[in-house]
Write an enzyme that holds these catalytic residues in place. Structure first.
Site, PDB file in Angstrom:
ATOM      1  N   ASP A 199       0.872  -1.175   0.000  1.00 10.65           N
ATOM      2  CA  ASP A 199       0.000   0.000   0.000  1.00 10.65           C
ATOM      3  C   ASP A 199       0.908   1.224   0.000  1.00 10.65           C
ATOM      4  OD1 ASP A 199      -1.841   1.995   0.445  1.00 10.65           O
ATOM      5  OD2 ASP A 199      -2.372   1.344   2.470  1.00 10.65           O
ATOM      6  N   GLU A 259      -1.073  10.586   0.627  1.00  3.43           N
ATOM      7  CA  GLU A 259      -2.406   9.981   0.577  1.00  3.43           C
ATOM      8  C   GLU A 259      -2.831   9.514   1.949  1.00  3.43           C
ATOM      9  OE1 GLU A 259      -5.365   6.637   0.177  1.00  3.43           O
ATOM     10  OE2 GLU A 259      -3.399   6.633   1.099  1.00  3.43           O
ATOM     11  N   ASP A 316      -5.004   1.502  -6.087  1.00  5.99           N
ATOM     12  CA  ASP A 316      -4.619   1.354  -4.681  1.00  5.99           C
ATOM     13  C   ASP A 316      -4.978  -0.060  -4.237  1.00  5.99           C
ATOM     14  OD1 ASP A 316      -3.686   1.962  -2.121  1.00  5.99           O
ATOM     15  OD2 ASP A 316      -4.919   3.753  -1.900  1.00  5.99           O
ATOM     16  N   HIS A 361      -1.787  -2.320   5.960  1.00  7.28           N
ATOM     17  CA  HIS A 361      -1.162  -1.475   6.987  1.00  7.28           C
ATOM     18  C   HIS A 361      -0.369  -2.285   8.019  1.00  7.28           C
ATOM     19  CE1 HIS A 361      -3.432   2.560   6.236  1.00  7.28           C
ATOM     20  NE2 HIS A 361      -2.913   2.025   5.144  1.00  7.28           N
TER      21      HIS A 361
HETATM   22 ZN    ZN Z   1      -3.146   3.161  -0.161  1.00  7.12          ZN
HETATM   23 CO    CO Z   2      -3.046   2.915   3.197  1.00  5.13          CO
END
Ligand code: ZN
Ligand code: CO
Length: 331
Positions: A165, A195, A218, A304
């Site tokens: 990501d 972002e 994404d 994440h």
């Molecule tokens: Zn992202």
């Molecule tokens: Co992210």
């Protein structure tokens, strides 16, 4: 794809400090585009001119990754931190992190905490192995940002590591830039900044480009792990055409175009409804008087965390789908 992804995910680039990623991408694409420049915010904008008959299309993938920002250094040399983007205490607990200058640390927590489920970032710290505040200050300053230290690993078609990501989205855009040959459309490939802290680079670049249509690339979460929350996305079943997330409802023209191009070319795809989270198109579609926008999402497990996992076929099919969209007329 594997070499490019290993390279990009290994680079240091939390929000606001994307320079290493920007440089690497610039090197990769400069011979394949007509123009390339960096704007005030630090977005990298590359243009492929097309033959002039089509539309102005903005493509976006974000270069930045989440991180831990140092807020205080105590007398024993432990670093307190706050989050840059969506950092969960459980994802960072006992992970190794690295600062821009290469200093590494271990993330731990105040063990007198009664229940681990109450763990909050303000009960945690980074231990860089310094014995005192003076020693720590020679290595790290207030405001420095650490990111996960986790080189990419792979097995067959699966790649896992930190910053998929959205370096996976960046890699898809890079490969698309190389793949697109004849396009009627004027293509603005934007590798965006910040972002993870609120779609900031996408907001300003969309304003300056003023596109007819916006597409971002994404990652999105999957529902295919043991007892995961219901989510109709599986790793390896194809790139996802986003329907909605918390930052936008995708424009029907763009969403339907994606589906049509996938179906006519026999490219596998999935439909995505993401209940929480957003991406660059959230900012692009609200630019000026509004821009019809959509998203091609790359299925990703453990978003994440230090071990975000993506599938090679999904990445390659995303390149195919995007190339097919860009090489044809857009309504
Ligand atoms: Zn992202
Ligand atoms: Co992210």
């Amino acid at each position: 794809m594997k070499t490019l992804l290993a390279h990009l995910t290994g680079l240091y680039g939390p929000s606001g400090k994307e320079e290493a990623v920007r440089q690497a991408i610039q090197q990769e694409i400069k011979d394949y585009v007509d123009e390339i420049h960096e704007d005030v915010m630090g977005n990298l904008i590359a243009v492929k001119k097309g033959n002039g008959s089509g539309r102005k299309v903005m493509l976006a993938a974000h270069m930045d990754q989440i991180g831990l920002i140092v807020t205080n250094i105590d007398e024993n040399g432990f670093l307190r931190f706050s989050n840059i983007g969506g950092v969960s205490p459980f994802n960072v607990l006992h992970r190794r992190v690295v600062f821009q200058n290469g200093v590494t640390g271990a993330v731990s927590y105040e063990t007198e905490l009664e229940e681990i489920k109450n763990l909050k970032l303000n009960k945690m710290y980074i231990d860089i192995g310094a014995a005192s505040r003076e020693e720590a200050k020679k290595l790290v300053q207030i405001g420095d940002i650490a990111v996960y230290h986790a080189p990419m690993a792979d097995r067959e078609n699966r790649f896992f590591g930190c910053a998929m990501d959205d370096r996976a989205g960046c890699a898809v855009l890079v490969e698309t830039i190389k793949a697109v040959k004849n396009s009627p459309n004027e293509l603005f490939f934007v590798f965006t900044v910040q972002e993870e802290v609120g779609l900031r680079g996408a907001r300003t670049s969309a304003y300056s480009i003023n596109p007819d249509i916006g597409i971002s690339l994404d990652v999105t979460i999957t529902g295919d792990t043991p007892k995961s929350r219901p989510m109709a996305i599986n790793l390896g079943d194809g790139p996802a055409v986003k329907v909605k997330d918390s930052s936008l409802i995708c424009h029907p023209m763009v969403k339907n175009l994606m589906i049509q191009r996938a179906e006519e070319a026999g490219i596998p795809y999935q439909l995505e409804v993401l209940e929480a989270g957003g991406t660059d198109s959230g900012a692009i579609h609200l630019s000026r008087e509004g821009v019809p926008s959509g998203v091609i999402s790359i299925p990703c497990r453990y978003v994440h965390s230090a071990h975000e996992m993506v599938d090679k076929n999904d990445l390659e099919n995303a390149v195919k789908l995007l190339t097919r969209i860009l090489e044809n007329e857009i309504a």
